[in-house]
Design an enzyme around this catalytic site. Structure first.
Site, PDB file in Angstrom:
ATOM      1  N   VAL A 148       0.841  -1.347  -0.116  1.00  0.00           N
ATOM      2  CA  VAL A 148       0.052  -0.018  -0.082  1.00  0.00           C
ATOM      3  C   VAL A 148       0.711   1.200   0.192  1.00  0.00           C
ATOM      4  O   VAL A 148       0.573   2.244  -0.869  1.00  0.00           O
ATOM      5  CB  VAL A 148      -0.973  -0.019   1.205  1.00  0.00           C
ATOM      6  CG1 VAL A 148      -1.960   1.274   1.113  1.00  0.00           C
ATOM      7  CG2 VAL A 148      -2.127  -1.443   1.180  1.00  0.00           C
ATOM      8  N   CYS A 149       1.954   1.266   0.824  1.00  0.00           N
ATOM      9  CA  CYS A 149       2.693   2.243   0.804  1.00  0.00           C
ATOM     10  C   CYS A 149       3.386   2.662  -0.424  1.00  0.00           C
ATOM     11  O   CYS A 149       3.358   3.816  -0.765  1.00  0.00           O
ATOM     12  CB  CYS A 149       3.986   2.286   2.030  1.00  0.00           C
ATOM     13  SG  CYS A 149       3.453   1.993   3.482  1.00  0.00           S
ATOM     14  N   THR A 150       3.815   1.697  -1.145  1.00  0.00           N
ATOM     15  CA  THR A 150       4.212   1.732  -2.630  1.00  0.00           C
ATOM     16  C   THR A 150       3.496   2.540  -3.333  1.00  0.00           C
ATOM     17  O   THR A 150       3.870   3.551  -4.006  1.00  0.00           O
ATOM     18  CB  THR A 150       4.739   0.436  -3.242  1.00  0.00           C
ATOM     19  OG1 THR A 150       5.643  -0.172  -2.258  1.00  0.00           O
ATOM     20  CG2 THR A 150       5.269   0.600  -4.418  1.00  0.00           C
TER      21      THR A 150
END
Ligand code: BEZ
Length: 224
Positions: free
Chosen positions: A47-49
């Protein structure tokens, strides 16, 4: 022991930190701009990516509004630089043009109250939540949103709120539900009827309601 949460209007604390592009003093890095600081639980997570990729694509939108983005993730600067190659590949970016703070000791996560006690890493340590702080050019906190690690942020919404913050700080309006740039605005309840012609030369519309109170006053979006 947790730190006191920051409230809207509080002075955002200055800090020094290591980033993937060297050490920064946050206030010096901001200079006269606004900033958006957004945090992440860890590098090399899915998700962070997607979030870091989205912000990289939105850089022109942030710069247009005078806002410098800076991310924070709880890993080292070396790890961030390796991860940035994945983000660039995923989002087909030629460059990655904003810094990522290396909070591998979670010092800032603690100082800024960003740890989520309900979401734990594989080692059982509280994860950093997805915090969003918008800080203005006077270093005041203007917006804070906390999302859990399992919910990615909507950066179109964050830009929409920034548009509202920048409009309503200088005009006597508030933005209604689902407002978007260019949409109709509400006249502030504090504006007296006698001041309406001067403040809104193009006029306003007052919507009649059963209470008979004239508080639903609509106007075209004023120019900043
Ligand atoms: C993610 O970025 O995909 C993620 C990180 C920590 C917990 C859950 C999701």
């Amino acid at each position: 022991m947790s730190n006191k949460a920051l409230n809207i209007g509080d002075q955002f604390p200055n800090f020094e930190a290591q980033t993937n592009v060297g050490r920064i003093d946050f206030y010096d890095w901001m200079a006269d701009s606004w900033a958006i600081l957004f945090s992440h639980p860890a590098d090399f997570t899915p998700v962070c990516t997607t979030e870091l990729a989205r912000v990289a694509q939105l850089i022109p939108e942030f710069l247009k509004r005078g806002i410098k983005p800076i991310a924070l993730s709880c890993d080292t600067a070396e790890s961030h630089n390796a991860w940035i190659e994945d983000i660039k590949s995923y989002a087909k970016l030629a460059s990655f043009d904003y810094p990522i703070i290396a909070d591998n000791k979670r010092e800032l996560a603690l100082k800024l109250n960003m740890l989520d006690k309900d979401e734990l890493s594989a080692e059982g340590i509280p994860l950093t939540c997805r915090a969003v702080f918008v800080i203005d050019d006077k270093k005041k906190l203007r917006l804070s949103i906390l999302y859990p690690a399992t919910t990615g942020r909507n950066f179109d919404e964050i830009l929409r709120v920034i548009d509202s913050l920048q409009l309503t700080q200088s005009k006597s309006v508030a933005t209604p539900a689902d407002w978007k740039q260019g949409g109709q605005c509400m006249v502030l309840p504090s504006v007296q009827a006698v001041d309406v012609p001067k403040l809104f030369p193009k006029g306003i519309e007052t919507i009649q309601v059963p209470s008979g109170k004239n508080y639903l006053r609509i106007t075209a979006q004023p120019q900043i």
